[in-house]
Write a protein that holds these residues in place. Sequence first.
Motif, PDB file in Angstrom:
ATOM      1  N   UNK A 123       5.540 105.279  93.505  1.00 58.24           N
ATOM      2  CA  UNK A 123       4.493 105.671  92.571  1.00 58.24           C
ATOM      3  C   UNK A 123       4.874 105.319  91.132  1.00 58.24           C
ATOM      4  N   UNK A 124       6.168 105.436  90.824  1.00 57.55           N
ATOM      5  CA  UNK A 124       6.622 105.077  89.486  1.00 57.55           C
ATOM      6  C   UNK A 124       6.492 103.570  89.266  1.00 57.55           C
ATOM      7  N   UNK A 125       6.758 102.797  90.316  1.00 54.85           N
ATOM      8  CA  UNK A 125       6.595 101.345  90.219  1.00 54.85           C
ATOM      9  C   UNK A 125       5.130 100.987  90.009  1.00 54.85           C
ATOM     10  N   UNK A 126       4.230 101.642  90.740  1.00 54.78           N
ATOM     11  CA  UNK A 126       2.794 101.413  90.551  1.00 54.78           C
ATOM     12  C   UNK A 126       2.380 101.754  89.115  1.00 54.78           C
ATOM     13  N   UNK A 127       2.912 102.840  88.587  1.00 63.41           N
ATOM     14  CA  UNK A 127       2.623 103.237  87.211  1.00 63.41           C
ATOM     15  C   UNK A 127       3.077 102.158  86.231  1.00 63.41           C
ATOM     16  N   UNK A 128       4.271 101.613  86.440  1.00 61.22           N
ATOM     17  CA  UNK A 128       4.782 100.561  85.552  1.00 61.22           C
ATOM     18  C   UNK A 128       3.896  99.322  85.601  1.00 61.22           C
ATOM     19  N   UNK A 129       3.403  98.975  86.780  1.00 62.51           N
ATOM     20  CA  UNK A 129       2.505  97.829  86.915  1.00 62.51           C
ATOM     21  C   UNK A 129       1.223  98.059  86.125  1.00 62.51           C
ATOM     22  N   UNK A 130       0.638  99.235  86.281  1.00 66.68           N
ATOM     23  CA  UNK A 130      -0.599  99.530  85.559  1.00 66.68           C
ATOM     24  C   UNK A 130      -0.364  99.527  84.050  1.00 66.68           C
ATOM     25  N   UNK A 131       0.754 100.077  83.623  1.00 65.79           N
ATOM     26  CA  UNK A 131       1.048 100.164  82.198  1.00 65.79           C
ATOM     27  C   UNK A 131       1.253  98.772  81.599  1.00 65.79           C
ATOM     28  N   UNK A 132       1.994  97.921  82.289  1.00 61.10           N
ATOM     29  CA  UNK A 132       2.193  96.556  81.802  1.00 61.10           C
ATOM     30  C   UNK A 132       0.880  95.784  81.802  1.00 61.10           C
ATOM     31  N   UNK A 133       0.026  96.067  82.779  1.00 63.12           N
ATOM     32  CA  UNK A 133      -1.286  95.430  82.805  1.00 63.12           C
ATOM     33  C   UNK A 133      -2.126  95.787  81.593  1.00 63.12           C
ATOM     34  N   UNK A 134      -2.103  97.063  81.197  1.00 64.70           N
ATOM     35  CA  UNK A 134      -2.833  97.482  80.007  1.00 64.70           C
ATOM     36  C   UNK A 134      -2.255  96.841  78.750  1.00 64.70           C
ATOM     37  N   UNK A 187      16.371 100.040  87.594  1.00 65.75           N
ATOM     38  CA  UNK A 187      15.550 100.503  88.710  1.00 65.75           C
ATOM     39  C   UNK A 187      14.196  99.804  88.792  1.00 65.75           C
ATOM     40  N   UNK A 188      13.615  99.448  87.655  1.00 67.17           N
ATOM     41  CA  UNK A 188      12.325  98.753  87.613  1.00 67.17           C
ATOM     42  C   UNK A 188      12.393  97.667  86.549  1.00 67.17           C
ATOM     43  N   UNK A 189      11.819  96.520  86.861  1.00 63.92           N
ATOM     44  CA  UNK A 189      11.672  95.457  85.874  1.00 63.92           C
ATOM     45  C   UNK A 189      10.293  94.840  85.993  1.00 63.92           C
ATOM     46  N   UNK A 190       9.653  94.631  84.855  1.00 57.63           N
ATOM     47  CA  UNK A 190       8.318  94.025  84.834  1.00 57.63           C
ATOM     48  C   UNK A 190       8.277  92.960  83.743  1.00 57.63           C
ATOM     49  N   UNK A 191       7.818  91.787  84.102  1.00 57.19           N
ATOM     50  CA  UNK A 191       7.523  90.733  83.134  1.00 57.19           C
ATOM     51  C   UNK A 191       6.077  90.319  83.374  1.00 57.19           C
ATOM     52  N   UNK A 192       5.224  90.635  82.431  1.00 57.81           N
ATOM     53  CA  UNK A 192       3.797  90.370  82.573  1.00 57.81           C
ATOM     54  C   UNK A 192       3.392  89.229  81.644  1.00 57.81           C
ATOM     55  N   UNK A 193       2.784  88.199  82.197  1.00 52.80           N
ATOM     56  CA  UNK A 193       2.324  87.038  81.432  1.00 52.80           C
ATOM     57  C   UNK A 193       0.805  87.019  81.470  1.00 52.80           C
ATOM     58  N   UNK A 194       0.173  87.710  80.528  1.00 52.66           N
ATOM     59  CA  UNK A 194      -1.266  87.962  80.655  1.00 52.66           C
ATOM     60  C   UNK A 194      -2.139  86.716  80.578  1.00 52.66           C
ATOM     61  N   UNK A 195      -1.719  85.717  79.815  1.00 50.25           N
ATOM     62  CA  UNK A 195      -2.583  84.552  79.677  1.00 50.25           C
ATOM     63  C   UNK A 195      -2.492  83.608  80.871  1.00 50.25           C
ATOM     64  N   UNK A 196      -1.414  83.677  81.626  1.00 50.52           N
ATOM     65  CA  UNK A 196      -1.353  82.933  82.888  1.00 50.52           C
ATOM     66  C   UNK A 196      -1.729  83.814  84.072  1.00 50.52           C
ATOM     67  N   UNK A 197      -2.059  85.074  83.777  1.00 51.31           N
ATOM     68  CA  UNK A 197      -2.493  86.038  84.790  1.00 51.31           C
ATOM     69  C   UNK A 197      -1.492  86.119  85.942  1.00 51.31           C
ATOM     70  N   UNK A 198      -0.236  86.335  85.565  1.00 53.76           N
ATOM     71  CA  UNK A 198       0.826  86.485  86.556  1.00 53.76           C
ATOM     72  C   UNK A 198       1.800  87.554  86.087  1.00 53.76           C
TER      73      UNK A 198
END
Length: 290
Positions: free
Chosen positions: A13-24, A120-131
């Motif tokens: 659930x914490x990983x899902x939260x991190x994904x949503x947060x990076x998406x925003x 424990x968690x790592x996120x790299x969000x590239x919004x303009x390449x949508x990845x």
Amino acid sequence: MDYVFDAPPVDRELLDFAVRLAGRAGQMSAQGFFSDDWHSRLKEDGTEVTEIDVAVEELIRDELNRRVPDDGIFGEEGGATSGLSGQRWIIDPINGTTYFTHRVPLFSNDLAYEDEYGPAIGVINMPLSQQMIVAGRGLGCWVLPGPDPDLRSGRRAQVTDRTGLGGAKTLMHNPAGWPEELLCTLHRRVLLLPSTGMIAALVTGRADAGVIAGPPMGYEDVAPMPVIVTEAGGQVTDLHGASVLEGDMSVLVTNGRLHEIPPDGARLAPQPRLSGPRRRPLARRAALAS
């Protein structure tokens, strides 16, 4: 601080939260990228910051304070906020601000989470390449496509199985600041290519290795790397072989097999003579600020 292989998996659930947060964060930074309603300035260390950097970090901090109020936070723009839980989040709201200000769509929103066991968690969000590249300890590394990233629509990330240096696709970051010895050595041994997203390219098999040298990175730049690279089957250290989170803020990232080549003159990268001011790892910087 190294990745701990026998530590328990991070909470899904914490990983899902991190994904949503990076998406925003990605949505906000993408809107800013196409807008003219912001300004930039130089910070004391000579690097650039925009009003969008600050706004994205404030968004992330606000959400963290609501969801995990006892966790510590370190952000590139806002510095350190102590917590009570022993866990902390590391924020690089726009990694690649220079790209951002010059309208080059190669920036990312980076987020990391560390608990009592380490990364424990790592996120790299590239919004303009949508990845989005996201990993959770014990849960794997995933590539999430599209404007609304979701783990349910992701595919598993995996590094290459190359075992030899000859022809190994090796990405280079900031080579203008590299020592001549490092650049010449790698040019003779591998296929050097410019980096347009080193970690994403490594964990999706588009590259075999990557090197970051010259002016050292900040802790927030490297914080997502250990869990992302390890969960995809790779290895990351500094160029001396030390933990990337506790070393000199240079980076050697490989598919793991290339890391294992004996240091008999055929290793991927020699120890460099780094140029530029050294930035202290987070623990030491936080201690000095207290």
